[in-house]
Motif scaffolding. Structure first.
Motif, short mmCIF file in Angstrom:
data_model
loop_
_atom_site.label_atom_id
_atom_site.label_comp_id
_atom_site.label_asym_id
_atom_site.label_seq_id
_atom_site.Cartn_x
_atom_site.Cartn_y
_atom_site.Cartn_z
N TYR A 1 -12.43 13.87 2.64
CA TYR A 1 -13.23 14.05 1.92
C TYR A 1 -12.52 14.24 0.35
N ALA A 2 -13.04 13.15 -0.97
CA ALA A 2 -13.21 13.38 -2.56
C ALA A 2 -14.56 13.72 -3.16
N ALA A 3 -13.88 13.47 -3.95
CA ALA A 3 -15.58 13.82 -5.75
C ALA A 3 -14.98 12.71 -6.10
N GLU A 4 -15.81 11.65 -6.67
CA GLU A 4 -15.88 10.05 -7.11
C GLU A 4 -15.18 10.71 -9.01
N ASP A 5 -15.46 11.46 -9.35
CA ASP A 5 -15.54 11.83 -10.84
C ASP A 5 -14.84 12.76 -11.35
N THR A 6 -15.01 13.98 -10.78
CA THR A 6 -14.68 15.65 -11.29
C THR A 6 -14.76 16.55 -10.31
N PRO B 1 -10.83 3.50 2.04
CA PRO B 1 -10.25 2.35 1.81
C PRO B 1 -11.32 1.25 0.58
N CYS B 2 -10.23 0.76 -0.46
CA CYS B 2 -11.35 -0.23 -1.57
C CYS B 2 -11.14 -1.85 -1.23
N PRO B 3 -12.02 -2.42 -1.41
CA PRO B 3 -11.30 -4.67 -0.35
C PRO B 3 -10.62 -4.82 -1.94
N MET B 4 -10.54 -5.97 -2.08
CA MET B 4 -9.48 -6.63 -3.02
C MET B 4 -10.97 -6.86 -4.34
N PRO B 5 -9.62 -5.87 -5.29
CA PRO B 5 -10.76 -6.50 -6.55
C PRO B 5 -12.21 -7.07 -7.00
N GLY C 1 -1.68 -9.84 -3.62
CA GLY C 1 -0.28 -9.90 -3.23
C GLY C 1 -0.08 -8.12 -2.62
N LYS C 2 -1.20 -6.98 -2.93
CA LYS C 2 -1.18 -6.35 -2.27
C LYS C 2 -2.14 -5.95 -1.07
N ALA C 3 -1.23 -4.92 -0.10
CA ALA C 3 -1.64 -4.58 1.05
C ALA C 3 -2.86 -4.30 1.27
N GLY C 4 -3.63 -3.03 0.49
CA GLY C 4 -4.94 -2.46 0.58
C GLY C 4 -5.01 -1.27 -0.95
N PHE C 5 -5.73 -0.86 -0.72
CA PHE C 5 -5.85 -0.08 -2.23
C PHE C 5 -7.05 1.40 -1.52
N THR C 6 -6.23 2.40 -2.26
CA THR C 6 -6.45 3.20 -1.35
C THR C 6 -7.26 4.42 -2.68
N MET C 7 -7.92 5.90 -2.72
CA MET C 7 -8.77 6.22 -3.79
C MET C 7 -7.72 6.52 -4.62
N GLY C 8 -8.04 6.33 -6.15
CA GLY C 8 -6.74 7.10 -7.02
C GLY C 8 -6.04 5.45 -7.48
N ALA D 1 -8.91 -1.97 -17.31
CA ALA D 1 -8.56 -1.24 -15.73
C ALA D 1 -9.76 -0.76 -15.27
N VAL D 2 -9.60 -1.28 -13.86
CA VAL D 2 -11.46 -0.22 -12.96
C VAL D 2 -9.84 0.42 -11.53
N SER D 3 -9.86 1.58 -10.93
CA SER D 3 -9.85 2.01 -10.04
C SER D 3 -10.69 2.41 -8.57
N CYS D 4 -9.71 2.64 -7.53
CA CYS D 4 -10.64 2.54 -6.26
C CYS D 4 -11.13 4.32 -6.39
N ARG D 5 -12.59 4.00 -5.55
CA ARG D 5 -12.80 5.58 -6.08
C ARG D 5 -13.15 5.96 -4.54
N ALA D 6 -13.11 7.01 -4.59
CA ALA D 6 -13.22 8.40 -2.94
C ALA D 6 -14.22 7.03 -2.18
N SER D 7 -15.18 6.69 -2.36
CA SER D 7 -16.54 6.07 -2.05
C SER D 7 -16.13 4.52 -1.23
N GLY D 8 -14.44 3.72 -1.33
CA GLY D 8 -14.31 3.09 -1.52
C GLY D 8 -14.88 1.60 -2.26
N ASN D 9 -15.39 2.54 -3.82
CA ASN D 9 -16.13 1.18 -4.38
C ASN D 9 -14.54 1.10 -5.70
N TRP D 10 -15.13 0.18 -6.60
CA TRP D 10 -14.13 0.25 -7.90
C TRP D 10 -15.00 0.93 -8.51
N SER D 11 -14.33 1.42 -9.78
CA SER D 11 -15.19 1.43 -10.82
C SER D 11 -16.09 0.87 -11.92
#
Length: 433
Positions: A196-201, A224-228, A240-247, A265-275
Motif C-alpha cells: 500500500y502507499a499514500a497518494e500525496d504525503t 501499475p499505471c497505463p500508458m500516459p 517504448g517503456k514496458a510499464g509504469f509503477t508508482m513514482g 511532467a506527470v507521475s504515476c500514483r499509487a492508485s494506478g492513475n497519472w497525476s
C-alpha cells in the motif's frame, strides 16, 4: 371687669429646669414653656464636602434639617447621599466624600479572542468585561476581568488556545509516535502497510478546531499505471517503456509552433492513475504588432496573430520608411526585430531668384533652416530664411529677391546672416557712412 389677672407664681422645683408660667385669660389658663436663662437651641454648621455640592445652602441649619450631596464632574460620591442635623449639633450619618472618578481604558485584546467592551473607550471602576474565543479555540483562564480602583484591569488575562486533535485513523497504515492529544500546528507522521502507499504525503498537520490536513489519511493498494495520456499537438517520452509503477514520471513536449501550458511532467500514483492536471499544447500567437511614430501597419484588424504571419508598415504623408518593410510572428510568440521607422522626407536646395544660398548642403532634413541673401539692388519682402518641412517642401515655398526701390543713386543688397543684423537697403549704414 378686668380682662385678665396675674396668676400666682410657682417657684421652680429644680434650678435650671424649665420655668412654668400661668396666664389666666377669661378664666382659662395656658402653659407656656420657655428656655431657661443661658440655654440655646441645637444648630449645625454648613457641611463642608470638598469637590462636592450641598442643597439647600445655608450658613446654619436647625435641628432635624436635612441636606443632600452631589459631586462635581469627574468625581464620585462615597458615603450617604443625605444627612440630618442632630440634637448634638452634628450631622448624622457622617458626611460623605467626593473622590476623583477612576476609569479604565478599553480592555486589552487577546490573540484569537474577543471581549464585550468594544462599544466604549472608558470604563468606570468595578465594571467587568467578559472574553470569548473565535471558532476553533477554547478559553483558558478568567472568563472576565474588572476595572480596579487604580484605573487598571485585573490580571491575569485569559488566553485562547487552539482546540487540539485526536489521533486519526490511517486506512491500511499506522501512525508513528502516537500521542494522547495533538495541539494545533503539530505534525503527525504515518506509514503504509506492505503493498500500500499514500497518494500525496505521509504526514498530516493538526489545524485549529481539531481537524487534520489532509482530513483523511488513506493508504491505497499499489497498482501499475497505463500508458500516459496523449496531448494534441504534442508528445511524451514514455513511448517504448514496458510499464509504469508508482513514482515513475514522463515529460511532455509540444510540436513546432505550439507552446506547453501546465506542468511538463506527470507521475504515476499509487492508485494506478497519472497525476493531474496534465499539460496541453497551445498554438503560438503574437499580440498586436508594435506601433511606430508617424507610421501605420496592416495588423489593425486583429489582436492575435499566428506563427509566421507577417504585417507590413507604411508611413504617413511627408515621411519615408527606413528599415524592414514587414515583420513576422516568430516561434517564440514575439515579433521579429528590428522595427522599421518613419523619417521625415528631406528637402532639396531651393532656387533663389536674384539671390544665393549660404552654406549649401546636399540634403536638408525636416526642421533644418536655410539662410540666403539677395544680389545687389535686390531685396526680399519678408525674411531671408526658409525652413524645411516634412514631405520635402520649404516654408516659404518660393524664395524671391525683388529689385529694390531706392531714393539714392544706388542701392545695396540686403542680407540676413546668422550672427549679423539685417541691413536695410538704401541706407548709409551698409557703407559705414
Amino acid at each position: 371687669m378686668p380682662i385678665s389677672a396675674p396668676c400666682p407664681r410657682e417657684p421652680p422645683s429644680v434650678p435650671g429646669m424649665v420655668l412654668t408660667f400661668t396666664l389666666c385669660l377669661l378664666g382659662s389658663s395656658a402653659l407656656l414653656l420657655g428656655t431657661a436663662s443661658g440655654a440655646q437651641a441645637a444648630r449645625c454648621r454648613s457641611p463642608l464636602v470638598p469637590y462636592g455640592r450641598v442643597y439647600p445652602v445655608r450658613y446654619y441649619y436647625n435641628r432635624r434639617d436635612t441636606v443632600t450631596f452631589t459631586c462635581k464632574p469627574g468625581y464620585t460620591l462615597q458615603g450617604p447621599h443625605s444627612s440630618t442635623c442632630g440634637a448634638d449639633s452634628k450631622w448624622n450619618p457622617p458626611l460623605p466624600q467626593c473622590k476623583k472618578e477612576v476609569t479604565c481604558p478599553r480592555p486589552p485584546s487577546i490573540a484569537n479572542g474577543l471581549h464585550s467592551g468594544q462599544s466604549s473607550d472608558k470604563f468606570s471602576r468595578g465594571v467587568t468585561v467578559s472574553y470569548s474565543c473565535k471558532k476553533g479555540f477554547e478559553l483558558l483562564g478568567n472568563v472576565s476581568i474588572a476595572c480596579m480602583g487604580s484605573g487598571l484591569w485585573s490580571r491575569p488575562l485569559p488566553r485562547c488556545q487552539a482546540i487540539g486533535c485526536q489521533v486519526p485513523e490511517v486506512q491500511n497504515g499506522k501512525v508513528y509516535n502516537v500521542q494522547s492529544t495533538y495541539r494545533a500546528g503539530d505534525t503527525l507522521h504515518f506509514d503504509c502497510l506492505p503493498g500500500y502507499a499514500a497518494e500525496d504525503t505521509y504526514e498530516a498537520r493538526c489545524q485549529p478546531g481539531g481537524t487534520w490536513d489532509p482530513p483523511v489519511l488513506v493508504c491505497q493498494r499499489v497498482r501499475p499505471c497505463p500508458m500516459p495520456p496523449e496531448v494534441a499537438n504534442g508528445n511524451h517520452n514514455g513511448h517504448g517503456k514496458a510499464g509504469f509503477t508508482m513514482g515513475m514520471s514522463v515529460r511532455y513536449s509540444c510540436n513546432p509552433g505550439y507552446i506547453l501550458v501546465g506542468n511538463a511532467a506527470v507521475s504515476c500514483r499509487a492508485s494506478g492513475n497519472w497525476s493531474q492536471p496534465r499539460p496541453r499544447c497551445e498554438e503560438v500567437t503574437c499580440p498586436r504588432p508594435p506601433s511606430i511614430a508617424n507610421g501605420l501597419h496592416s495588423g489593425q484588424s486583429s489582436d492575435k496573430f499566428s506563427r509566421g504571419v507577417t504585417v507590413s508598415y507604411s508611413c504617413k504623408k511627408g515621411f519615408e520608411l527606413l528599415g524592414n518593410v514587414s515583420i513576422a510572428c516568430t516561434d517564440s510568440g514575439l515579433w521579429s526585430r528590428p522595427l522599421p521607422r518613419c523619417q521625415a522626407i528631406g528637402c532639396q536646395v531651393p532656387e533663389v531668384q536674384n539671390g544665393k544660398v549660404y552654406n549649401v548642403q546636399s540634403t536638408y532634413r525636416a526642421g533644418d533652416t536655410l539662410h540666403f541673401s539677395c544680389d545687389a539692388s535686390y531685396t526680399t519682402e519678408d525674411t531671408y530664411e526658409a525652413r524645411c518641412q516634412p514631405g520635402g517642401t520649404w516654408d516659404p515655398p518660393v524664395l524671391v529677391c525683388q529689385r529694390g526701390e531706392c531714393g539714392c543713386c544706388c542701392c545695396f543688397p540686403r542680407a540676413a546672416l546668422p550672427g549679423r543684423g539685417s541691413l536695410r537697403a538704401g541706407t548709409g549704414d551698409e557703407a559705414g557712412i
